[in-house]
Design a protein around this motif. Structure first.
Motif, PDB file in Angstrom:
ATOM      1  N   GLY A 186       0.637  -0.928  -0.088  1.00 35.83           N
ATOM      2  CA  GLY A 186       0.129   0.200   0.169  1.00 35.83           C
ATOM      3  C   GLY A 186       0.140   1.409   0.171  1.00 35.83           C
ATOM      4  N   GLU A 187       2.008   1.121   0.376  1.00 34.75           N
ATOM      5  CA  GLU A 187       2.902   2.132   0.156  1.00 34.75           C
ATOM      6  C   GLU A 187       3.516   2.651  -1.087  1.00 34.75           C
ATOM      7  N   GLU A 188       3.513   4.277  -1.596  1.00 37.52           N
ATOM      8  CA  GLU A 188       4.581   4.160  -3.083  1.00 37.52           C
ATOM      9  C   GLU A 188       5.706   3.542  -3.663  1.00 37.52           C
ATOM     10  N   LEU A 189       5.226   3.116  -4.156  1.00 41.09           N
ATOM     11  CA  LEU A 189       6.357   1.575  -4.859  1.00 41.09           C
ATOM     12  C   LEU A 189       6.870   1.851  -6.520  1.00 41.09           C
ATOM     13  N   VAL A 249      -3.989  -3.378   1.137  1.00 38.80           N
ATOM     14  CA  VAL A 249      -4.153  -3.600  -0.224  1.00 38.80           C
ATOM     15  C   VAL A 249      -5.592  -3.072  -0.824  1.00 38.80           C
ATOM     16  N   LYS A 250      -5.888  -2.556  -0.145  1.00 36.44           N
ATOM     17  CA  LYS A 250      -6.963  -1.570  -1.014  1.00 36.44           C
ATOM     18  C   LYS A 250      -6.073  -0.645  -1.539  1.00 36.44           C
ATOM     19  N   TYR A 276      -8.564 -10.724  -0.432  1.00 37.12           N
ATOM     20  CA  TYR A 276      -8.092 -10.988  -1.390  1.00 37.12           C
ATOM     21  C   TYR A 276      -9.407 -10.309  -2.239  1.00 37.12           C
ATOM     22  N   LYS A 277     -10.749 -10.403  -1.335  1.00 38.65           N
ATOM     23  CA  LYS A 277     -11.605  -9.396  -1.982  1.00 38.65           C
ATOM     24  C   LYS A 277     -11.164  -7.769  -1.836  1.00 38.65           C
ATOM     25  N   ASN A 278     -10.161  -7.916  -1.182  1.00 36.97           N
ATOM     26  CA  ASN A 278     -10.092  -6.462  -0.993  1.00 36.97           C
ATOM     27  C   ASN A 278      -9.220  -6.505  -1.553  1.00 36.97           C
TER      28      ASN A 278
END
Length: 317
Positions: A186-189, A249-250, A276-278
């Motif tokens: 979720g970080e800026e990668l 993960v969102k 997985y769903k999110n």
């Protein structure tokens, strides 16, 4: 008489508050403070099959790992900790590198079982690290992936500095390491991070502790866990609720392969299903029948390798 009742009630509340505070510090020291951890010894939820145990403890991968010419790498975290990593160049020149994150109380060497496959069969460079609070890395607490996510971003930067901007990266984590790479997602990668593999991940530290409080101690989460979260924020700089792979993960951009065993009683399989769903990014979910916590690679190795390689071919080639 009424005043006496009020005094007794207040006294009782004060005792409950004191017990709650003491319990919160106890659970912080038990699970988060860097120390010898004996509470998991004999935990039935961590029992694996005899076959898996034989591979984990005596497998040829241990000899393979010891015989490899790993380079020692080091970074300094944003909060001043010296963290250790170990890099192994592929036999043939390649731009592909896997970055590993190990589980709770583990170290970089524990990922040798997976590193051998990536290095010998897939031809990848390997970077495995000791997460903060583990083995040769500094830190007086275990981050459960939260502060580690920023450390992992720094390891990616270090890898690009060492290997060049053309490097393609997959991040692969197990258990706490799986939560770590998901929190990192979720970080800026940089675009170099092409894929993420999360095996046996939990949704958040609070969710994991809530589950374990009930399973190991038959206690509700309230009031102890919220207070433990406050203690953790004070002593380690993060709360149990903010340390959330689910929230991260969102925001993820890199494709994610989720793997879990459906006999996992330490981190319930439902957590990977929820993750997985999110997931915002492209995602796949593989559930292995009969596999306990972190056991899938051994108990279903042939299929695990096929699913992994198909995922990598799709996103790393």
């Amino acid at each position: 008489m009424k005043k006496l009742g009020v005094k007794i009630g207040l006294g009782f509340l004060c005792i409950l508050l004191l017990v709650n505070i003491v319990a919160s510090f106890y659970f912080y020291d038990l699970a988060i403070k860097r120390d010898v951890k004996e509470f998991l010894a004999g935990n039935q939820d961590l029992e694996v099959s005899a076959k898996a145990m034989d591979v984990f403890l005596k497998g040829d991968w241990r000899t393979w790992y010891r015989n490899q010419p790993f380079e020692n790498w080091e970074i300094e975290s944003a909060d001043g900790l010296k963290l250790q990593g170990y890099f192994l160049e592929a036999k043939e020149p390649t731009d592909k590198t896997v970055v590993f994150a190990h589980g709770y109380l583990g170290d970089g060497q524990d990922m040798g079982l997976y590193a051998e496959h990536y290095h010998e069969q897939l031809g990848y460079n390997v970077l495995t690290v000791d997460l903060r609070g583990h083995e040769m890395s500094e830190g007086d607490y275990i981050g459960f992936g939260w502060h580690d996510r920023l450390d992992m971003v720094q390891w990616v930067d270090k890898l690009l500095e060492k290997r060049g901007p053309g490097t393609d990266i997959v991040m692969h984590g197990i258990s706490m390491g799986a939560a770590t790479v998901l929190m990192t997602s979720g970080e800026e990668l940089p675009d170099n991070v092409k894929a993420i593999v999360a095996d046996s991940a939990y949704t958040s530290v609070y969710d994991l502790f809530e589950y374990q409080m009930d399973r190991m101690y038959h206690l509700p989460d309230v009031p102890v866990l919220p207070t433990t979260s406050l203690v953790t924020k004070w002593k380690a700089g993060y709360s149990l609720t903010e340390a959330s792979a689910l929230d991260q993960v969102k925001k993820a951009e890199a494709p994610i392969l989720f793997i879990h065993g459906n006999d996992d009683s330490f981190v319930p399989t439902t957590m990977s299903k929820e993750l997985y769903k999110n997931a915002k990014s492209e995602a796949e979910l593989v559930i292995y029948d009969g596999a306990n916590h972190g056991e899938s690679f051994v108990s279903h190795r042939e299929d695990y390798e096929v699913k992994l390689e198909d995922f990598l071919k799709k996103h790393m080639d």
